[in-house]
Design a protein around this motif. Structure first.
Motif, PDB file in Angstrom:
ATOM      1  N   ARG A 189       0.820  -1.213   0.000  1.00  0.00           N
ATOM      2  CA  ARG A 189       0.000   0.000   0.000  1.00  0.00           C
ATOM      3  C   ARG A 189       0.858   1.269   0.000  1.00  0.00           C
ATOM      4  N   THR A 190       0.326   2.316  -0.630  1.00  0.00           N
ATOM      5  CA  THR A 190       0.975   3.624  -0.572  1.00  0.00           C
ATOM      6  C   THR A 190       0.584   4.309   0.750  1.00  0.00           C
ATOM      7  N   LYS A 191       1.250   5.408   1.044  1.00  0.00           N
ATOM      8  CA  LYS A 191       0.947   6.160   2.266  1.00  0.00           C
ATOM      9  C   LYS A 191      -0.495   6.656   2.242  1.00  0.00           C
ATOM     10  N   GLU A 192      -0.947   7.115   1.071  1.00  0.00           N
ATOM     11  CA  GLU A 192      -2.318   7.619   0.949  1.00  0.00           C
ATOM     12  C   GLU A 192      -3.350   6.504   1.187  1.00  0.00           C
ATOM     13  N   GLN A 193      -3.053   5.298   0.669  1.00  0.00           N
ATOM     14  CA  GLN A 193      -3.972   4.181   0.855  1.00  0.00           C
ATOM     15  C   GLN A 193      -4.028   3.751   2.321  1.00  0.00           C
ATOM     16  N   CYS A 194      -2.894   3.828   3.003  1.00  0.00           N
ATOM     17  CA  CYS A 194      -2.868   3.499   4.437  1.00  0.00           C
ATOM     18  C   CYS A 194      -3.769   4.452   5.221  1.00  0.00           C
TER      19      CYS A 194
END
Length: 454
Positions: A189-194
Motif C-alpha cells: 500500500r501507498t501512504k495515501e492508501q494506508c
C-alpha cells in the motif's frame, strides 16, 4: 454456514420496525464473511451488506478479469468497504461508497450500478438535462455489457485486501472455448492508501514485516531442489567462473548466512547469474537464477510443441518477468509467479501444479460444490497426463525482457517444434520493467548536461 439470527431494528427509510437477519458463511476460495440482510414490511425497503470477519490484510489486492462469455457474468464478487470497481471499456468507476460491503456476481454488480445511476434521473432531466442525457447513455452501455454485446474487463482494487473475484474452474470443453483471463496481484500500500483505510505507519511496517515472513516461509516450503537440474546448471559454470560470496540475513530465521553468486554461460543463449543461499542454522535453502547483461531491446515469445516424453527433459530458464501458458489446460502463469528458476519442462510443470493445488484447495474443500470438486479432480488428472508425456501439448513462454530460454537440441539449427518470435514491447510492458523511468532519467540527465554546457 451458521444459523440465521434475526434482530428487530429501525428502518432508516420510514422509521418503523424492521428485521435484520445475520448469518456467517464461507465464500469458496475466499474467507469467512458476515452476511446482513434488512427488510421493512411497512415500506418494503430492503438492504443487504457483507463484512469480512478477517482483519485488514498485510497487502492490498488488485483483480483484473476478462468477461467474454455468459458464465463469466456468474463469477462471485465480494466488494469490501474500501474497494473500487472499474470497467475501462465504458469509463465506469464505482467508488468505495457504492455498493459498500456487497456479495454478488458480475451481473448483479452491473445491475446495481445501472439502478443506482437511474435513481435521480427524473430530477436530473429537469434540472440538468445535459448531465441526465450522458448518464442515460452510460446506463445503456451498462445494459449492453449485461447482454454481452462485447467483451469487457472488470478491475477490482482493494487496499485492505478484503475483496475477491471468483476464479472459475472450467472443464475441458469450456477451456477450449473460453480463455480464463483472470489476474490477481497483491501489492504494498501507498501512504495515501494506508490513511484511507485507517492504518498507521507503524501498523503498516508490521504488516509488511509479516508479509515478508509469510512469503519467505511459503517460498521455503514450495522450493523443490531438483538434483538433476542443479547438476545441469553446474555444467554451464566454466572453470574460469569466479564464485563470489557475501553474508546476508536469512529470510527464515534472520540469522547471518552465506550467499554465493556465480556467472554461468548457457550455449546459444546468454550469460546468467546463479545465486544460492543456505542457512546452517535453520536449513533454509534458496536458488535464484537471473539473466545476465542488460534488458534486451525486444521481448521474445517462445512456442514449443511437446510431442515426445523425451521433450519433458529439455532445460528451461524462466525469468521473473516471463509468463507461461499451456493452452490445452487454459493455464496461464503470470509474470512474477514462481519467481525465476532453472529446471526442465517437467520441473516447470511440477512447480506449476504444486502452486495450483494450493490455490484450488479452496474449490475442493468442504465449502465447495460437488460439481466444482469434480472439475478440480478432472483438471489435475489432465495435468498428470501432460506430465507423463502421454498427451502432446504446447507450452508458451512470453518474456518482455527476453531473459527466458528453452533448450534447442538442434542448435545452432532451428528446432522444428519450436518457434521463437521477437517483438516490440508495449508502453505498459516498458513501464512494468522500469524502462520508461530509466529513459526519462536519461533525458533529464542529457537536458541537465546541455544546460551546463550553455
Amino acid at each position: 454456514m451458521s444459523e440465521v439470527q434475526e434482530v428487530e431494528s429501525l428502518c432508516m427509510n420510514c422509521h418503523e420496525k424492521g428485521t435484520t437477519r445475520l448469518c456467517m458463511t464461507m465464500v469458496p476460495g475466499f474467507k469467512e464473511v458476515l452476511l446482513s440482510s434488512f427488510y421493512c414490511p411497512h415500506c418494503n425497503f430492503s438492504n443487504q451488506t457483507i463484512e469480512s470477519l478477517e482483519d485488514i490484510q498485510d497487502k492490498g489486492v488488485h483483480y483484473s478479469v476478462k468477461i467474454s462469455e455468459p458464465i463469466d457474468l456468474l463469477r462471485h464478487v465480494v466488494k469490501g468497504d474500501f474497494a473500487t470497481i472499474t470497467i475501462p471499456e465504458i469509463g465506469l468507476e464505482m467508488p468505495k461508497e457504492a455498493q459498500k460491503g456487497s456479495l454478488s456476481n458480475v451481473e448483479g454488480i452491473l445491475g446495481a450500478a445501472a439502478e443506482g445511476l437511474g435513481q435521480l434521473q427524473p430530477v436530473r432531466h429537469i434540472q440538468q438535462p445535459e448531465v441526465a442525457k450522458k448518464i442515460d447513455e452510460l446506463i445503456a452501455k451498462i445494459h449492453d455489457l449485461t447482454d454481452l454485446k462485447s467483451p469487457f474487463t472488470v478491475i477490482l482494487d482493494d487496499p485492505s485486501g478484503n475483496s475477491f473475484v471468483e476464479n472459475l474452474v472450467l472443464d475441458d470443453e469450456t477451456v477450449k472455448k473460453i480463455p480464463n483471463e483472470y489476474k490477481v496481484t497483491r501489492y504494498v500500500r501507498t501512504k495515501e492508501q494506508c490513511l484511507e483505510i485507517g492504518v498507521k505507519p507503524e501498523q503498516e511496517a508490521a504488516f509488511q514485516a509479516l508479509s515478508a515472513k509469510k512469503e519467505k516461509a511459503s517460498k521455503a516450503q514450495c522450493i523443490t531442489h531438483d538434483v538433476a537440474s542443479e547438476e545441469k546448471l553446474e555444467e554451464y559454470v566454466t572453470t574460469s567462473s569466479e564464485v563470489m560470496s557475501f553474508y546476508t540475513e536469512c529470510p527464515s530465521c534472520t540469522s547471518r548466512c552465506e550467499q554465493r553468486m556465480v556467472i554461468a554461460n548457457i550455449p546459444h543463449f546468454k550469460e546468467i547469474v546463479l545465486m544460492a543461499l543456505k542457512c546452517e542454522r535453520c536449513g533454509y535453502k534458496d536458488v535464484e537464477v537471473k539473466s545476465g547483461g542488460g534488458i534486451s531491446k525486444k521481448g521474445k515469445k517462445i512456442t514449443f510443441n511437446i510431442t515426445d516424453p523425451v521433450d519433458l527433459s529439455r532445460d528451461v530458464l524462466k525469468s521473473e518477468t516471463a509468463s507461461v501458458e499451456v493452452p490445452m489446460l487454459g493455464l496461464t502463469i503470470t509474470p512474477g509467479s514462481l519467481g525465476g528458476f532453472f529446471t526442465t519442462i517437467e520441473g516447470l510443470l511440477e512447480k506449476s501444479k504444486d502452486q495450483l493445488k494450493r490455490e484450488l484447495a479452496f474449490f475442493s474443500g468442504d465449502s465447495a460444490t460437488s460439481e466444482k470438486r469434480k472439475k478440480v479432480v478432472a483438471f489435475l488428472e489432465k495435468f498428470d497426463l501432460l506430465m507423463e508425456g502421454k498427451t502432446p501439448f504446447t507450452i508458451i513462454i512470453d518474456d518482455p525482457a527476453n531473459g527466458s530460454y528453452i533448450q534447442n537440441l538442434y542448435a545452432p539449427e532451428d528446432d522444428p517444434e519450436m518457434v521463437e518470435e521477437e517483438y516490440k514491447r508495449t508502453k505498459e510492458q516498458d513501464d512494468e520493467l522500469g524502462i520508461t523511468a530509466l529513459l526519462l532519467d536519461e533525458e533529464d540527465s542529457e537536458e541537465g548536461d546541455a544546460e551546463e554546457e550553455k
